[in-house]
Design a protein around this motif. Structure first.
Motif, PDB file in Angstrom:
ATOM      1  N   SER A  41     -17.762 -31.437 107.192  1.00  0.00           N
ATOM      2  CA  SER A  41     -16.502 -30.683 107.177  1.00  0.00           C
ATOM      3  C   SER A  41     -15.854 -30.756 108.557  1.00  0.00           C
ATOM      4  O   SER A  41     -16.426 -31.265 109.514  1.00  0.00           O
ATOM      5  CB  SER A  41     -16.788 -29.219 106.822  1.00  0.00           C
ATOM      6  N   LYS A  42     -14.643 -30.224 108.663  1.00  0.00           N
ATOM      7  CA  LYS A  42     -13.972 -30.226 109.968  1.00  0.00           C
ATOM      8  C   LYS A  42     -14.727 -29.349 110.957  1.00  0.00           C
ATOM      9  O   LYS A  42     -14.759 -29.643 112.166  1.00  0.00           O
ATOM     10  CB  LYS A  42     -12.511 -29.786 109.838  1.00  0.00           C
ATOM     11  N   LYS A  45     -17.603 -31.416 112.215  1.00  0.00           N
ATOM     12  CA  LYS A  45     -17.152 -32.415 113.182  1.00  0.00           C
ATOM     13  C   LYS A  45     -16.886 -31.765 114.544  1.00  0.00           C
ATOM     14  O   LYS A  45     -17.260 -32.322 115.602  1.00  0.00           O
ATOM     15  CB  LYS A  45     -15.882 -33.102 112.671  1.00  0.00           C
ATOM     16  N   ILE A 166     -14.514 -34.019  96.116  1.00  0.00           N
ATOM     17  CA  ILE A 166     -14.576 -34.999  97.215  1.00  0.00           C
ATOM     18  C   ILE A 166     -15.940 -35.668  97.207  1.00  0.00           C
ATOM     19  O   ILE A 166     -16.965 -34.994  97.181  1.00  0.00           O
ATOM     20  CB  ILE A 166     -14.334 -34.320  98.579  1.00  0.00           C
ATOM     21  N   GLN A 170     -16.143 -40.395 100.675  1.00  0.00           N
ATOM     22  CA  GLN A 170     -14.876 -40.020 101.276  1.00  0.00           C
ATOM     23  C   GLN A 170     -15.086 -39.072 102.449  1.00  0.00           C
ATOM     24  O   GLN A 170     -14.405 -39.169 103.480  1.00  0.00           O
ATOM     25  CB  GLN A 170     -13.959 -39.362 100.233  1.00  0.00           C
ATOM     26  N   ALA A 171     -16.030 -38.162 102.312  1.00  0.00           N
ATOM     27  CA  ALA A 171     -16.305 -37.209 103.387  1.00  0.00           C
ATOM     28  C   ALA A 171     -16.798 -37.931 104.638  1.00  0.00           C
ATOM     29  O   ALA A 171     -16.420 -37.579 105.766  1.00  0.00           O
ATOM     30  CB  ALA A 171     -17.327 -36.178 102.933  1.00  0.00           C
ATOM     31  N   ASP A 174     -13.789 -39.642 106.197  1.00  0.00           N
ATOM     32  CA  ASP A 174     -12.957 -38.647 106.868  1.00  0.00           C
ATOM     33  C   ASP A 174     -13.613 -38.170 108.165  1.00  0.00           C
ATOM     34  O   ASP A 174     -12.917 -37.779 109.113  1.00  0.00           O
ATOM     35  CB  ASP A 174     -12.711 -37.448 105.950  1.00  0.00           C
TER      36      ASP A 174
END
Length: 424
Positions: A41-42, A45, A166, A170-171, A174
């Motif tokens: 997730s953001k 990150k 998702i 893709q994760a 990203d």
């Protein structure tokens, strides 16, 4: 056993370690003390980039691999020798605590930084790793990063979806990962000589013993299942009870049977949990047609776990036939119990003997950790740190910073032994 008391002053920097732990806990913070930092997730990150900065401050060269793992390296005098890998994870449960996994990563960084400050040079290369997606809650399959570097991913893992649809593929994209490099990011056979992991206990033993740290002797074998039952929807007010194909009633009977089997022997450490359940169409006045739920079964005695598993599958057959519902069962995780290497346990004991006035308490781990995956290819050892009341996977998860520092000091001294470090 008397309470462990340090025999000498700590070498690691307690204040620096505590400051970093508190800072990391603010990323994805929920409530006053909780954390939601789902894998890839953001928030994950942001945490990875922050921890990478601390790795660099400790003198490590860093990289983020194609599986989302953050790796910091300190080359040893003889880089041809199998490396010492140390670390844990920094992703969390959706309703998690701030110490689960994180103390093993930040503690390893602190140990390396202390080694450098004390003028040591390791003979073997040391790598500190923050594994990607240990928890497995987002894509229903854990230990992703640790299994990834061992080429142990299963077919279709990148196609698994989270609740928003998702995919893991893709994760990862990203997150900034290059999926074309997965094959080259797998560690060659024999490259990893041993693995060390420090973790909060996530159980009550150390707290009840009033001991700050302990030596892990092994990890229970987990079995994770996803069960789907398919019945037939109908009007709740008009379909007679004897005609119903109620998937939720069948699920309830299976869940009850699971608990019954797990508690047959009250003295056994067997644990079984249904932590997630979904019902469709999920309406007050419609008979449930489709139910999906998870099963988490663990034991240190594999013969007993397999016996319970056999009885559970037989019970599911009988229950589904009686309620005229069909079933599909997916095995998400299945592993035998894994015991820590005698040589590494001896090193941890030796480090503990030099640090404490009493021998370390020893225990098995019920939860699995990245060490479980690593145990398939190298020797491993673990250190546990006390957590209050054994609470984990909960915002109320709590550990004393003094205990974490003692665990980190024990890790530091063990790393000196395992890496063949000498004063420059």
């Amino acid at each position: 056993m008397g309470k462990l008391q340090p025999a000498k002053n700590l070498q690691i920097n307690h204040d620096r370690l505590e400051k970093r732990l508190r800072s990391l806990a603010k990323i994805g913070q929920i409530e006053e003390t909780g954390v939601c930092r789902l894998a890839l997730s953001k928030e994950d990150k942001e945490a990875v980039l922050q921890v990478e900065q601390w790795m660099k401050e400790a003198g490590l060269s860093t990289r983020i691999d194609s599986f989302g793992n953050l790796i910091g390296q300190w080359k040893g005098e003889d880089d041809t020798q199998p490396i010492l890998l140390v670390g844990s994870h920094i992703d969390s449960q959706p309703y998690g605590g701030q110490f689960d996994g994180t103390i093993g990563v930040l503690g390893a960084i602190e140990a390396v930084q202390t080694m450098r400050e004390q003028g040591f040079q390791p003979e073997k290369t040391i790598e500190v790793i923050a594994f990607s997606d240990e928890e497995g809650c987002r894509f229903d399959k854990g230990l992703f990063g640790s299994r990834g570097i061992l080429s142990q991913l299963e077919e279709g893992e990148l196609d698994r979806q989270d609740v928003e649809g998702i995919t893991r593929r893709q994760a990862l994209l990203d997150f900034g990962c290059n999926l074309d490099e997965m094959e080259q990011d797998v560690y060659p056979e024999g490259r990893i000589g041993s693995f060390l992991e420090m973790h909060i206990e996530q159980g009550p033993i150390l707290d009840r013993l009033n001991q700050p740290v302990g030596l892990v002797t092994g990890i229970s074998g987990p079995l994770w299942l996803t069960v789907e039952l398919k019945g037939f929807a109908g009007h709740a007010g008009s379909v007679p009870m004897s005609y119903r194909q109620d998937a939720l009633v069948a699920a309830a009977e299976i869940i009850t049977k699971l608990r019954e089997l797990a508690t047959e022997d009250p003295n056994a450490p067997t644990v079984a949990t249904v932590g997630k359940i979904e019902s469709f169409p999920n309406s007050r006045n419609i008979i449930p047609e489709h139910v999906r739920f998870t099963i988490d079964l663990r034991d240190i005695d594999m013969e007993r776990r397999r016996r319970i598993e056999k009885k559970l599958f037989e019970a599911m057959d009988e229950i589904c036939e009686r309620h005229q519902v069909s079933k599909t069962i997916r095995i998400d995780t299945e592993s035998d119990a894994r015991y820590c290497a005698t040589e590494i346990m001896d090193d941890i004991r030796a480090a503990g003997k030099a640090l404490f006035t009493e021998p370390l308490p020893e225990m098995m781990s019920g939860p699995f950790h990245d060490a479980l995956a690593m145990s398939s290819i190298c020797d491993y050892g673990m250190i546990f740190v006390r957590c209050k009341d054994g609470i984990s996977h909960n915002p109320k998860e709590s550990a004393r910073y003094d205990d974490i520092s003692l665990g980190t000091e024990l890790l530091y001294r063990t790393m000196l032994l395992r890496s063949g470090a000498k004063k420059e």
